[in-house]
Design a protein around this motif. Structure first.
Motif, PDB file in Angstrom:
ATOM      1  N   ALA A 116       8.158 -31.482 -45.768  1.00  0.00           N
ATOM      2  CA  ALA A 116       8.625 -32.807 -46.197  1.00  0.00           C
ATOM      3  C   ALA A 116      10.130 -32.851 -46.395  1.00  0.00           C
ATOM      4  CB  ALA A 116       7.914 -33.216 -47.488  1.00  0.00           C
ATOM      5  N   GLY A 117      10.792 -31.680 -46.383  1.00  0.00           N
ATOM      6  CA  GLY A 117      12.257 -31.662 -46.450  1.00  0.00           C
ATOM      7  C   GLY A 117      12.844 -31.278 -47.790  1.00  0.00           C
ATOM      8  N   ILE A 118      12.087 -30.587 -48.628  1.00  0.00           N
ATOM      9  CA  ILE A 118      12.556 -30.222 -49.968  1.00  0.00           C
ATOM     10  C   ILE A 118      13.756 -29.280 -49.892  1.00  0.00           C
ATOM     11  CG2 ILE A 118      11.231 -28.106 -50.424  1.00  0.00           C
ATOM     12  CD1 ILE A 118      11.356 -31.150 -52.787  1.00  0.00           C
ATOM     13  N   ASP A 119      14.608 -29.317 -50.909  1.00  0.00           N
ATOM     14  CA  ASP A 119      15.816 -28.476 -50.925  1.00  0.00           C
ATOM     15  C   ASP A 119      15.627 -27.153 -51.656  1.00  0.00           C
ATOM     16  OD1 ASP A 119      17.686 -30.314 -49.576  1.00  0.00           O
ATOM     17  OD2 ASP A 119      17.305 -31.607 -51.308  1.00  0.00           O
ATOM     18  N   SER A 120      14.749 -27.117 -52.646  1.00  0.00           N
ATOM     19  CA  SER A 120      14.515 -25.851 -53.351  1.00  0.00           C
ATOM     20  C   SER A 120      13.067 -25.758 -53.810  1.00  0.00           C
ATOM     21  CB  SER A 120      15.456 -25.691 -54.547  1.00  0.00           C
ATOM     22  OG  SER A 120      15.159 -26.619 -55.576  1.00  0.00           O
ATOM     23  N   ALA A 154      10.545 -42.279 -57.200  1.00  0.00           N
ATOM     24  CA  ALA A 154      11.832 -41.652 -56.897  1.00  0.00           C
ATOM     25  C   ALA A 154      12.976 -42.645 -57.102  1.00  0.00           C
ATOM     26  CB  ALA A 154      11.835 -41.128 -55.462  1.00  0.00           C
ATOM     27  N   ARG A 155      12.785 -43.871 -56.647  1.00  0.00           N
ATOM     28  CA  ARG A 155      13.823 -44.889 -56.834  1.00  0.00           C
ATOM     29  C   ARG A 155      14.075 -45.153 -58.312  1.00  0.00           C
ATOM     30  NH1 ARG A 155      12.014 -49.287 -52.121  1.00  0.00           N
ATOM     31  NH2 ARG A 155      12.883 -48.114 -50.348  1.00  0.00           N
ATOM     32  N   GLU A 156      13.022 -45.113 -59.111  1.00  0.00           N
ATOM     33  CA  GLU A 156      13.173 -45.333 -60.558  1.00  0.00           C
ATOM     34  C   GLU A 156      14.043 -44.251 -61.187  1.00  0.00           C
ATOM     35  OE1 GLU A 156       8.832 -47.498 -61.428  1.00  0.00           O
ATOM     36  OE2 GLU A 156       9.182 -45.389 -61.949  1.00  0.00           O
ATOM     37  N   GLN A 157      13.829 -43.001 -60.789  1.00  0.00           N
ATOM     38  CA  GLN A 157      14.613 -41.913 -61.375  1.00  0.00           C
ATOM     39  C   GLN A 157      16.077 -42.006 -60.941  1.00  0.00           C
ATOM     40  OE1 GLN A 157      12.578 -40.718 -63.625  1.00  0.00           O
ATOM     41  NE2 GLN A 157      11.072 -41.898 -62.445  1.00  0.00           N
ATOM     42  N   ILE A 158      16.277 -42.362 -59.686  1.00  0.00           N
ATOM     43  CA  ILE A 158      17.645 -42.525 -59.181  1.00  0.00           C
ATOM     44  C   ILE A 158      18.343 -43.671 -59.908  1.00  0.00           C
ATOM     45  CG2 ILE A 158      19.011 -43.130 -57.144  1.00  0.00           C
ATOM     46  CD1 ILE A 158      16.704 -41.702 -55.506  1.00  0.00           C
ATOM     47  N   LYS A 159      17.628 -44.773 -60.102  1.00  0.00           N
ATOM     48  CA  LYS A 159      18.190 -45.911 -60.834  1.00  0.00           C
ATOM     49  C   LYS A 159      18.557 -45.522 -62.259  1.00  0.00           C
ATOM     50  CE  LYS A 159      17.065 -50.582 -62.481  1.00  0.00           C
ATOM     51  NZ  LYS A 159      16.017 -51.639 -62.532  1.00  0.00           N
ATOM     52  N   VAL A 179      20.460 -41.367 -50.671  1.00  0.00           N
ATOM     53  CA  VAL A 179      21.600 -41.611 -51.563  1.00  0.00           C
ATOM     54  C   VAL A 179      22.312 -40.311 -51.930  1.00  0.00           C
ATOM     55  CG1 VAL A 179      20.698 -43.754 -52.512  1.00  0.00           C
ATOM     56  CG2 VAL A 179      20.040 -41.591 -53.576  1.00  0.00           C
ATOM     57  N   GLY A 180      22.098 -39.274 -51.113  1.00  0.00           N
ATOM     58  CA  GLY A 180      22.838 -38.036 -51.298  1.00  0.00           C
ATOM     59  C   GLY A 180      22.376 -37.172 -52.455  1.00  0.00           C
ATOM     60  N   LYS A 181      21.141 -37.376 -52.917  1.00  0.00           N
ATOM     61  CA  LYS A 181      20.608 -36.573 -54.018  1.00  0.00           C
ATOM     62  C   LYS A 181      19.778 -35.415 -53.471  1.00  0.00           C
ATOM     63  CE  LYS A 181      21.877 -39.715 -57.161  1.00  0.00           C
ATOM     64  NZ  LYS A 181      22.907 -39.478 -58.193  1.00  0.00           N
ATOM     65  N   LYS A 182      19.891 -34.273 -54.125  1.00  0.00           N
ATOM     66  CA  LYS A 182      19.064 -33.130 -53.757  1.00  0.00           C
ATOM     67  C   LYS A 182      17.680 -33.253 -54.395  1.00  0.00           C
ATOM     68  CE  LYS A 182      22.739 -29.804 -52.804  1.00  0.00           C
ATOM     69  NZ  LYS A 182      22.364 -29.590 -51.394  1.00  0.00           N
ATOM     70  N   THR A 183      16.760 -32.423 -53.913  1.00  0.00           N
ATOM     71  CA  THR A 183      15.392 -32.469 -54.403  1.00  0.00           C
ATOM     72  C   THR A 183      14.906 -31.066 -54.727  1.00  0.00           C
ATOM     73  OG1 THR A 183      14.531 -32.312 -52.138  1.00  0.00           O
ATOM     74  CG2 THR A 183      14.831 -34.530 -53.067  1.00  0.00           C
ATOM     75  N   ALA A 184      13.941 -31.002 -55.637  1.00  0.00           N
ATOM     76  CA  ALA A 184      13.331 -29.735 -56.022  1.00  0.00           C
ATOM     77  C   ALA A 184      11.852 -29.961 -56.232  1.00  0.00           C
ATOM     78  CB  ALA A 184      13.966 -29.208 -57.311  1.00  0.00           C
ATOM     79  N   THR A 185      11.070 -28.901 -56.097  1.00  0.00           N
ATOM     80  CA  THR A 185       9.644 -29.030 -56.347  1.00  0.00           C
ATOM     81  C   THR A 185       9.102 -27.848 -57.123  1.00  0.00           C
ATOM     82  OG1 THR A 185       7.442 -29.351 -55.371  1.00  0.00           O
ATOM     83  CG2 THR A 185       8.957 -27.955 -54.150  1.00  0.00           C
ATOM     84  N   HIS A 186       8.319 -28.161 -58.146  1.00  0.00           N
ATOM     85  CA  HIS A 186       7.461 -27.161 -58.762  1.00  0.00           C
ATOM     86  C   HIS A 186       6.407 -26.836 -57.709  1.00  0.00           C
ATOM     87  CE1 HIS A 186       4.580 -25.489 -61.772  1.00  0.00           C
ATOM     88  NE2 HIS A 186       3.715 -25.955 -60.890  1.00  0.00           N
ATOM     89  N   ALA A 187       6.334 -25.565 -57.299  1.00  0.00           N
ATOM     90  CA  ALA A 187       5.420 -25.219 -56.215  1.00  0.00           C
ATOM     91  C   ALA A 187       4.957 -23.781 -56.370  1.00  0.00           C
ATOM     92  CB  ALA A 187       6.093 -25.419 -54.859  1.00  0.00           C
ATOM     93  N   MET A 188       3.670 -23.607 -56.632  1.00  0.00           N
ATOM     94  CA  MET A 188       3.111 -22.265 -56.823  1.00  0.00           C
ATOM     95  C   MET A 188       2.190 -21.851 -55.690  1.00  0.00           C
ATOM     96  SD  MET A 188       2.432 -22.026 -60.928  1.00  0.00           S
ATOM     97  CE  MET A 188       3.828 -21.881 -62.052  1.00  0.00           C
ATOM     98  N   GLY A 189       1.250 -22.712 -55.294  1.00  0.00           N
ATOM     99  CA  GLY A 189       0.283 -22.392 -54.254  1.00  0.00           C
ATOM    100  C   GLY A 189       0.840 -22.573 -52.852  1.00  0.00           C
ATOM    101  N   ILE A 245      11.283 -37.716 -51.064  1.00  0.00           N
ATOM    102  CA  ILE A 245      12.448 -36.939 -50.637  1.00  0.00           C
ATOM    103  C   ILE A 245      13.384 -37.788 -49.789  1.00  0.00           C
ATOM    104  CG2 ILE A 245      13.163 -34.986 -49.184  1.00  0.00           C
ATOM    105  CD1 ILE A 245      10.548 -33.581 -50.185  1.00  0.00           C
ATOM    106  N   GLU A 246      12.827 -38.620 -48.927  1.00  0.00           N
ATOM    107  CA  GLU A 246      13.658 -39.531 -48.123  1.00  0.00           C
ATOM    108  C   GLU A 246      14.512 -40.423 -49.011  1.00  0.00           C
ATOM    109  OE1 GLU A 246      11.031 -41.734 -45.625  1.00  0.00           O
ATOM    110  OE2 GLU A 246      10.965 -40.173 -44.052  1.00  0.00           O
ATOM    111  N   GLU A 247      13.919 -40.941 -50.092  1.00  0.00           N
ATOM    112  CA  GLU A 247      14.673 -41.813 -50.994  1.00  0.00           C
ATOM    113  C   GLU A 247      15.825 -41.071 -51.655  1.00  0.00           C
ATOM    114  OE1 GLU A 247      14.382 -45.125 -51.321  1.00  0.00           O
ATOM    115  OE2 GLU A 247      12.959 -44.846 -49.677  1.00  0.00           O
ATOM    116  N   ALA A 248      15.579 -39.831 -52.068  1.00  0.00           N
ATOM    117  CA  ALA A 248      16.641 -39.042 -52.685  1.00  0.00           C
ATOM    118  C   ALA A 248      17.748 -38.731 -51.684  1.00  0.00           C
ATOM    119  CB  ALA A 248      16.059 -37.755 -53.265  1.00  0.00           C
ATOM    120  N   HIS A 249      17.358 -38.295 -50.520  1.00  0.00           N
ATOM    121  CA  HIS A 249      18.348 -37.905 -49.514  1.00  0.00           C
ATOM    122  C   HIS A 249      19.155 -39.098 -49.000  1.00  0.00           C
ATOM    123  CE1 HIS A 249      16.226 -33.839 -48.391  1.00  0.00           C
ATOM    124  NE2 HIS A 249      16.820 -33.814 -49.573  1.00  0.00           N
TER     125      HIS A 249
END
Length: 396
Positions: free
Chosen positions: A228-232, A162-167, A208-218, A202-206
């Motif tokens: 875990a605190g996902i936004d969408s 997560a930190r890598e993507q934010i960076k 620094v004020g970033k939203k989060t999303a998850t591919h989630a089917m099951g 998710i903690e790392e994203a939040h």
């Protein structure tokens, strides 16, 4: 330059329809809305609305700008050069903007191409929608999307990923909570990244004020992401009563991406889609339809997202998701708000876009006719006659 869209139907985006209204634009922003008796200065460029309807710029909250909508888009992207990926992505961006989609949330790029396309659009080098990029999606080793993702196992690795993507410049961070349709050898309903892993990312994203999303089917993976605190929740195939109650109570958005499965079902193996992907799609599709209707009835906030770039889910045909939402239980007004004001909340830009209000960015789209009376107009690729992004006309 001053512009006025004059004397016509205006979809404000908050559930309000104005008739014979005039919308004023100056310096890239909406300056005001008046009635048919509006006084217009001589130095203002007038655009009569006629029988068209003026909308806020549409927002697609789930696309893959670098995927080409071929029969096996993930396989295709892995097998081509970054130069070709970039060229295709630029073409996809232009088609998306011409369709009236002025803002997108890209939920999984490849080799940073999505981030560079965003910069190219912002600089004016190429035409395209405003892009909120995710960089690389985060998945477990061998998990759904692994050929284009950042594989990570355990909370510490997911936190680092997560930190890598934010960076790298990601606007939001995407996690893969379950298996999916377009990766061979994985079950769409199976849990993948777990609660502790997603919680760390998710903690790392939040932080620094970033939203989060998850591919989630099951169901199990969806519930883990929610706790875990996902936004969408993206897709949301197997929604239970417990999941739906949690989403309503915690105001978690559902992005059903109906078009993705719709096109796979429609084209099938005759279109060249791998049989394993078609088989999985046919299994999950009935559960998906039932989940969307149940979630809507319970009051889950639903936003438009197309998953454009998946098989035969073409960039530039994004707006067909709106009548598909209406076919799954939303009213025409709700479906249109899912693509405007509700979607603006998903991307965290509700103070800038999503409704036609003074002070907001002048993202405005003229649609032929009245989609509130005939939502199926939006199945037609030619429904959009004019697009303005940030006060500049980019299609007329």
């Amino acid at each position: 330059m001053k512009t006025a869209f004059t004397d016509g139907r205006v979809f404000v985006g908050d559930g309000t329809i104005l008739e014979r209204a005039t919308v004023f634009v100056e310096d890239g922003k909406i300056m005001g809305i008046s009635g048919s008796d509006a006084v217009i200065s001589e130095d203002t460029h007038q655009i009569p609305l006629g029988d068209a309807t003026l909308f806020p710029g549409f927002i697609d909250t789930h696309i893959h700008i670098v995927m080409d909508a071929g029969p096996d888009p993930i396989g295709s992207i892995v097998g081509q050069s970054d130069v070709m990926t970039t060229l295709k992505g630029a073409q996809n961006a232009e088609k998306t903007l011409a369709a009236g989609v002025t803002t997108v949330r890209d939920l999984g790029g490849h080799h940073g191409v999505d981030l560079e396309l965003k910069k190219a659009i912002e600089s004016g080098l190429i035409k395209g929608p405003r892009i909120l990029a995710s960089a690389r999606l985060i998945c477990m080793t061998g998990g759904h999307g692994w050929p284009i993702g950042r594989e990570a196992d355990g909370p510490d690795q997911v936190r680092l990923a997560a930190r890598e993507q934010i960076k790298a410049g990601a606007d939001q961070v995407k996690f893969m909570a379950t298996g999916g349709v377009l990766t061979p050898g994985v079950d769409p309903g199976s849990p993948q990244l777990g609660y502790e892993e997603m919680k760390a990312g998710i903690e790392e994203a939040h932080k620094v004020g970033k939203k989060t999303a998850t591919h989630a089917m099951g169901s199990q993976g969806i519930m883990a992401a929610l706790r875990a605190g996902i936004d969408s929740i993206e897709h949301g195939i197997y929604l239970t009563d417990e999941i739906i109650s949690f989403m309503v109570e915690n105001k978690v958005f559902l992005i059903p991406t109906i078009a993705a499965l719709h096109h796979i079902e429609e084209m099938g193996t005759t279109g060249g889609i791998p049989a394993w992907a078609v088989d999985k799609s046919l299994v999950v599709a009935p559960h998906h339809r039932a989940s969307i209707k149940k979630a809507h009835k319970a009051g889950v906030a639903i936003a438009m997202g197309t998953d454009a770039g998946t098989p035969f889910n073409l960039h530039g045909l994004n707006l067909m998701e709106i009548p598909l939402l209406a076919a799954h239980g939303l009213s025409p007004m709700e479906a249109l708000m899912a693509a405007t004001s509700v979607a603006s909340q998903v991307v965290g830009m509700e103070n800038q876009i999503g409704t036609i209000e003074p002070g907001k960015l002048a993202d405005l789209v003229m649609v032929k006719g009245n989609p509130m009376e005939n939502i199926d107009i939006l199945y037609n690729a030619d429904a959009v006659s004019l697009v303005m992004k940030g006060g500049k006309i980019v299609k007329a």
